[in-house]
Scaffold this active site. Structure first.
Site, mmCIF file in Angstrom:
data_model
loop_
_atom_site.group_PDB
_atom_site.id
_atom_site.type_symbol
_atom_site.label_atom_id
_atom_site.label_comp_id
_atom_site.label_asym_id
_atom_site.label_seq_id
_atom_site.Cartn_x
_atom_site.Cartn_y
_atom_site.Cartn_z
ATOM 1 N N GLY A 79 0.813 -1.221 0.000
ATOM 2 C CA GLY A 79 0.000 0.000 0.000
ATOM 3 C C GLY A 79 0.840 1.261 0.000
ATOM 4 O O GLY A 79 1.891 1.339 -0.638
ATOM 5 N N SER A 80 0.383 2.232 0.792
ATOM 6 C CA SER A 80 0.908 3.595 0.694
ATOM 7 C C SER A 80 2.394 3.736 0.995
ATOM 8 O O SER A 80 2.964 4.799 0.730
ATOM 9 C CB SER A 80 0.121 4.500 1.629
ATOM 10 O OG SER A 80 -1.252 4.390 1.342
ATOM 11 N N ILE A 81 3.027 2.718 1.553
ATOM 12 C CA ILE A 81 4.474 2.808 1.762
ATOM 13 C C ILE A 81 5.162 3.085 0.422
ATOM 14 O O ILE A 81 6.179 3.773 0.357
ATOM 15 C CB ILE A 81 4.992 1.509 2.425
ATOM 16 C CG1 ILE A 81 4.620 1.514 3.911
ATOM 17 C CG2 ILE A 81 6.505 1.370 2.266
ATOM 18 C CD1 ILE A 81 5.000 0.287 4.676
ATOM 19 N N LYS A 121 4.269 5.069 -1.749
ATOM 20 C CA LYS A 121 4.246 6.489 -2.106
ATOM 21 C C LYS A 121 5.593 7.139 -1.808
ATOM 22 O O LYS A 121 5.934 8.170 -2.401
ATOM 23 C CB LYS A 121 3.115 7.206 -1.361
ATOM 24 C CG LYS A 121 1.758 6.857 -1.936
ATOM 25 C CD LYS A 121 0.618 7.362 -1.097
ATOM 26 C CE LYS A 121 -0.678 6.743 -1.584
ATOM 27 N NZ LYS A 121 -1.732 6.807 -0.580
#
Lengths: 563, 123
Positions: free
Chosen positions: A273-275, A277
């Site tokens: 997921g957002s890691i 980003k």
């Protein structure tokens, strides 16, 4: 008589000469004997001191040689060692009364079956049977005292793990014949067999314990099915702690379930997921595709092929690049990635080691699963960590590369101040911006509960739906947090993933709620152990670290002093 | 003279023989003792290895935590417990107290005694 007289008379002179020569020779021999005698007396009776020394220094056995070297942690704490253990054997041909023998043995070893023992000891065709492998020294003494003829002991070397399940996923285990079956025991099997010198790992059992305990408690609290955690030295790639839960006792590996044996930190691959980003923003800034103040309209979900990209923390406004990162906007990230060339992400991910198995010294390594191709839609989903699966170790190593600019190979072996060669991945400038952004996440948004007081934590949350079949299960999450400290000159990366945490008070168990507090607690406890000096956040040289500080020289100096 | 020398020689021979026997016996005995000692050393080294493993197992961080919560109740270090060395004010000892005067306890006078008994704390 006459002849004698004549002999005497004619050779008297010669005889005298011979006599004196004989006497001379005799004296010499006697003197030599005397010397020997005196020396004997001296050596045997008088000179006791020198004799003692000779006995003590001669022939003392030099150390015990074991068939497998020890494994120790970075501080010399024993993680695995070989011990000689007695085992009980029988020679049925010599046993006189098997029934009586079995009865007395069972009294000392109640776990054995008497009928089975009688059967074993009565098998007259055999000369050797194992009655019980591994008995304690006390049991050995007791059985020896029984004096049963035909019952004897055989000594075997047995692998022993004093830290029990604490380091089991890194150290691994062996079979009864001391052959490595998992972990370092398997990967370094030959080295361990050939060397007598202990193998030094980069692990620190104290840090390992803190990480494991905090994760265990959180998994328990959120009724999660498991999790993984890693503490990585960002400047060398050394793994300081590696936890995968649930785990098992290494000496009971045979009865452990597949789930317990599965190393979720290095073998399991997940969409994090957002890691991702972090990587997406770094690519964007490093490639010059976007500027910090470039803004994107994140008000409406993106409809592309059969997918919808929407925000969880919807801001409903036009966001700048830092805002996209801090508020973890999927829409914004996807819009940034839409500007990348086809091969940009791929090249960058390759540099970060995200597309090949990790270099760590374990056989249980996951091969990352990138999207089938790098079409626009996949470039967009990959930007927020969907459609690409890597192991938590991959993520930790890549984050370490982002925050210090250089990529180091992850390792489980102690580097011992040997120089390590990193490969330059991003510029110091981009790295500094990324550090500031990571700090902002902890100060202002989803990462707040990871803020260990005074250790300047930066980080990023990640919450991903678990993939199931071809799609996703919205009700099952992998909640993650990756933290870096101290953010001014990153020394350690801590990543925690909790697998399928359940809701508490109807709140979605996101990375910020579930994983970030673990990282915060772990950092505040391990930082003093690792010699990281706290920095008073309100001190003038730290204030405002979030947006306009340079690499903080004073904290680096302090750290060196403490180390 | 001749008989005497022979007698002495014979006696010396007997003595040497006796001593040789003694040595042989002694060497035998010592060799047995050496073997026993070497065996004991090996046994002890094996025991030391076992005890070392036990020691490390008893010092498992997990077990120490349990013992701590039961008996000591120590807490992990908090960041507020750290202080930069430069922020600790130095004690200033007045020059008059540092000068060495005649001390009944010793010839050179005691610097530490003066410091601890009379020095005011100048924090």
């Amino acid at each position: 008589m006459t002849s004698r007289v004549s002999f005497e008379s004619t050779n008297k002179k010669a005889l005298e000469k011979a006599k004196s020569r004989l006497l001379f020779g005799g004296t010499l021999v006697a003197a030599a004997f005397l010397v020997i005698a005196v020396r004997l007396v001296d050596v045997t009776i008088l000179n006791e001191e020198s004799r003692k020394n000779t006995i003590e220094t001669r022939n003392v056995t030099a150390g015990i040689k074991m068939s497998r070297a020890d494994i120790v942690d970075r501080n010399g704490i024993l993680l695995a060692t070989n011990l000689r253990t007695p085992g009980l054997t029988g020679n049925p041909k010599k046993v006189i009364d098997p029934i009586q023998a079995a009865r007395s043995i069972v009294q000392i070893l109640p776990e054995l079956s008497e009928t089975k023992l009688v059967k074993q000891l009565s098998a007259k065709s055999k000369e050797f049977v194992w009655l019980k492998r591994e008995i304690t020294p006390r049991q050995e003494y007791e059985i020896n005292k029984l004096g049963i003829i035909g019952v004897d002991f055989k000594y075997e070397e047995k692998r022993y793990w004093p830290m029990r399940n604490l380091t089991v996923h890194a150290v691994g285990y062996t079979n009864v014949d001391n052959k490595g079956l998992a972990g370092i025991e398997l990967f370094c099997d030959e080295i361990l067999k050939e060397n007598q010198k202990p193998l030094e790992l980069s692990l620190d059992v104290r840090v390992q314990q803190v990480l494991r305990r905090e994760m265990y408690n959180q998994i328990d609290k959120y009724k999660a099915i498991g999790g993984s955690g890693i503490v990585l030295d960002a400047e060398t790639g050394e793994t300081i702690a590696l936890v995968s839960l649930p785990d098992f006792m290494p000496h009971e590996a045979g009865t452990a379930t597949d789930n317990e044996k599965f190393n979720k930190a290095t073998h399991g691959i997940y969409e994090l997921g957002s890691i991702f980003k972090i990587f997406n923003t770094a690519i964007a800034l490093e490639s010059g595709k976007v500027k910090l103040d470039t803004s994107y309209d994140a008000r409406k979900p993106i409809y592309i092929s059969r997918y919808i990209i929407r925000d969880y923390h919807a801001q409903n406004k036009v966001l700048t690049v830092p805002e996209i990162f801090i508020h973890s906007s999927n829409i914004g990230s996807a819009l940034i990635a839409a500007e990348f060339d086809r091969s940009l992400q791929q090249k960058f991910f390759t540099d970060l080691g995200l597309l090949r198995p990790s270099s760590i010294e374990l056989a249980a390594k996951g091969t990352p699963k990138p999207p089938d191709n790098w079409k626009k839609i996949y470039r967009m989903t990959v930007s927020y960590g969907h459609g690409i699966s890597v192991s938590p170790l991959h993520a930790a190593t890549a984050v370490a590369a982002i925050v210090n600019g250089n990529h180091y190979q992850a390792t489980l072996l102690k580097k011992d101040n040997k120089p390590v060669h990193g490969t330059k991945v991003i510029s110091e400038k981009t790295s500094l911006i990324m550090r500031k952004l990571l700090r902002e996440v902890v100060l202002k948004t989803s990462g707040r509960s990871a803020d260990a007081a005074d250790y300047l934590v930066g980080g990023k949350t990640g919450t991903a739906d678990k993939s199931r079949g071809g799609g996703y299960d919205r009700s099952k999450l992998i909640s993650s947090f990756v933290g870096v400290f101290p953010i001014t000159s990153p020394k350690y990366v801590v990543i925690v993933n909790i697998d399928d945490p359940k809701q508490i008070n109807k709140l979605r168990p996101t990375g910020g709620r579930v994983a970030a507090p673990v990282v915060g607690r772990v950092i505040s406890e391990i930082a003093p152990l690792l010699g990281v000096f706290p920095v008073m956040v309100n001190a003038p040289d730290i204030k405002g670290v979030s947006l306009n500080n340079q690499t903080n020289q004073s904290s680096r100096k302090q750290r060196i002093a403490v180390n | 003279m001749k008989t005497r020398a022979t007698l002495i020689l014979i006696m010396l021979c007997i003595m040497a023989g006796g001593i040789l026997f003694r040595i042989t016996f002694e060497v035998d005995k010592l060799e047995k003792r050496l073997a026993t000692l070497n065996r004991d050393i090996k046994e002890n080294q094996l025991k030391v290895l076992a005890l070392r493993a036990d020691w490390h197992e008893l010092n498992r961080p997990e077990r120490l935590e349990i013992l701590n919560s039961k008996y000591l109740k120590l807490q992990p270090l908090k960041s507020s417990q750290f202080l930069d060395a430069s922020s600790i004010p130095q004690r200033v000892v007045p020059a008059s107290l540092v000068t060495r005067k005649k001390d009944p306890m010793g010839e050179k006078g005691s610097l530490t005694k003066n410091y601890f008994s009379k020095a005011p704390i100048n924090d």
